[in-house]
Design an enzyme around this catalytic site. Structure first.
Site, PDB file in Angstrom:
ATOM      1  CE1 TYR A  66       7.833  13.035  -0.288  1.00 23.27           C
ATOM      2  CE2 TYR A  66       8.154  11.347   1.377  1.00 23.27           C
ATOM      3  CZ  TYR A  66       8.324  11.801   0.086  1.00 23.27           C
ATOM      4  OH  TYR A  66       8.996  11.009  -0.813  1.00 23.27           O
ATOM      5  CG  LEU A 217       3.056  -1.734  -3.876  1.00 21.31           C
ATOM      6  CD1 LEU A 217       2.053  -1.685  -2.733  1.00 21.31           C
ATOM      7  CD2 LEU A 217       3.430  -3.172  -4.208  1.00 21.31           C
ATOM      8  N   GLY A 220      -0.007   1.948  -6.579  1.00 23.28           N
ATOM      9  CA  GLY A 220      -1.229   1.273  -6.142  1.00 23.28           C
ATOM     10  C   GLY A 220      -1.900   0.444  -7.215  1.00 23.28           C
ATOM     11  N   GLY A 224      -4.602  -2.889  -7.342  1.00 20.08           N
ATOM     12  CA  GLY A 224      -5.954  -2.613  -7.814  1.00 20.08           C
ATOM     13  C   GLY A 224      -6.520  -1.284  -7.394  1.00 20.08           C
TER      14      GLY A 224
END
Length: 334
Positions: A66, A217, A220, A224
């Protein structure tokens, strides 16, 4: 640094499988602190890490690739101000990158495993990792060789537990046959329920292996967010995006009835799928940490879960979860 008194919401605790550590749920995914989904600021990222830990959170998930090591160095800076026991560090290894930071393949040969660990320990500033896992199955290296090398690090005291990531039932069984596996890290969300139908979740439960769920999620989409790097993913493109948005709109009323955001509903839904599942959620701002932790306080009843299952059955989402090249690298999709 914040103080624990500032946090109304606290994470819960769960054990990863029958042999893994006790961790907090939700866990904090640190990848987004290294610019994957847009610009980041190290000072704010450090506040995010401290906010999660100050609220009682322990599980921090990262990868040595990362930000080409930036993420581990950032976490190391945060941990210098704290006790090592404050954090349960889950680290992925094996993915290689170019000087430009682009994916370049995988290398999980035993000699590379040990070298990778040396760099992770130095960047994080710790003497051991709590969970160490190959990020993907290396098609050139039998999983037994990779996991066997990690087991040697366990025996030497550098690693406490061994995990897996994005592998299918056959690979899970092969790895579990030679060493105890704490958990499988894999994408699982309202829009990605494949593990319920392809034998992965059933295999983990049969073998006493926990699941750390990322992508909770839906990268994202649940909240939204659809711009930036997300547009490279098929689910964020054209008619796929419109279809997936429409699917999520069907359950907005459930979130509203709970006084929760859609993101909090998504976190609560994953956590409700079993005590052996721990959602991992990325946050780039302190307010997102607060919101994430509030998801642990959302309790979905049987009627809520039934309505969600009807609106978002397995396979309902349109579009693959990664671009074609990345999908081909997933043993879990085999």
């Amino acid at each position: 640094m914040t103080t624990t008194e500032q946090f109304t919401h606290r994470p819960t605790t769960r054990r990863l499988g029958t042999t893994g550590p006790i961790v907090t749920s939700p866990g904090l995914g640190a990848m987004s602190l290294s610019g994957v989904y847009g610009p980041t600021d190290d000072a704010e990222s450090l506040r995010v890490l401290h906010a999660y830990l100050d609220a009682g959170g322990t599980l921090i998930d990262t990868g040595d690739f990362y930000g080409a090591g930036h993420n581990e160095m950032l976490i190391g800076r945060a941990l210098r101000e704290r006790s090592r026991d404050d954090a349960v560090l889950s680290v992925k290894f094996g993915a290689t990158v170019t000087p430009e930071g682009m994916p370049a393949g995988f290398d999980t040969r035993p000699e590379h495993v040990k070298s990778s660990l040396a760099y992770s320990l130095r960047r994080l500033g710790v003497d051991h990792l709590d969970i160490y896992r190959p990020a993907r199955l290396d098609p050139e290296v039998p999983i037994e060789e990779t996991i066997g090398a990690v087991q040697e690090l366990v025996e030497a005291g550098y690693v406490r537990h061994i995990g897996l990531s994005e592998v299918g039932p056959a690979t899970i069984r092969r790895a579990s046959a030679i060493v105890p596996i704490s958990d499988l890290q894999i994408e699982y969300s309202l829009l990605t329920r494949d593990i319920e139908d392809n034998g992965i979740l059933a295999t983990c439960r049969e073998l006493g292996i926990g699941v750390t769920a990322y992508g909770v999620l839906a990268k994202g989409l649940v909240a939204g967010r659809t711009g930036g790097a997300r547009q490279a993913f098929p689910r964020f493109q054209g008619e796929n995006l419109e279809r997936n948005r429409a699917l999520l709109e069907q359950i907005q009323g459930i979130a509203a009835a709970q006084g929760a955001t859609m993101a909090q509903l998504a976190i609560a839904w994953v956590a409700a799928q079993g005590e052996d599942i721990v959602p991992i959620v990325g946050s780039r701002r302190v307010d997102q940490v607060t919101s994430m932790l509030a998801g642990a306080d959302v309790h979905l009843g049987e009627q809520d879960l039934a309505r969600i299952a009807e609106a978002l059955p397995v396979g309902a989402a349109r579009g693959e979860r990664y671009p074609a090249e990345a999908m081909a690298q997933l043993d879990s999709e085999g």
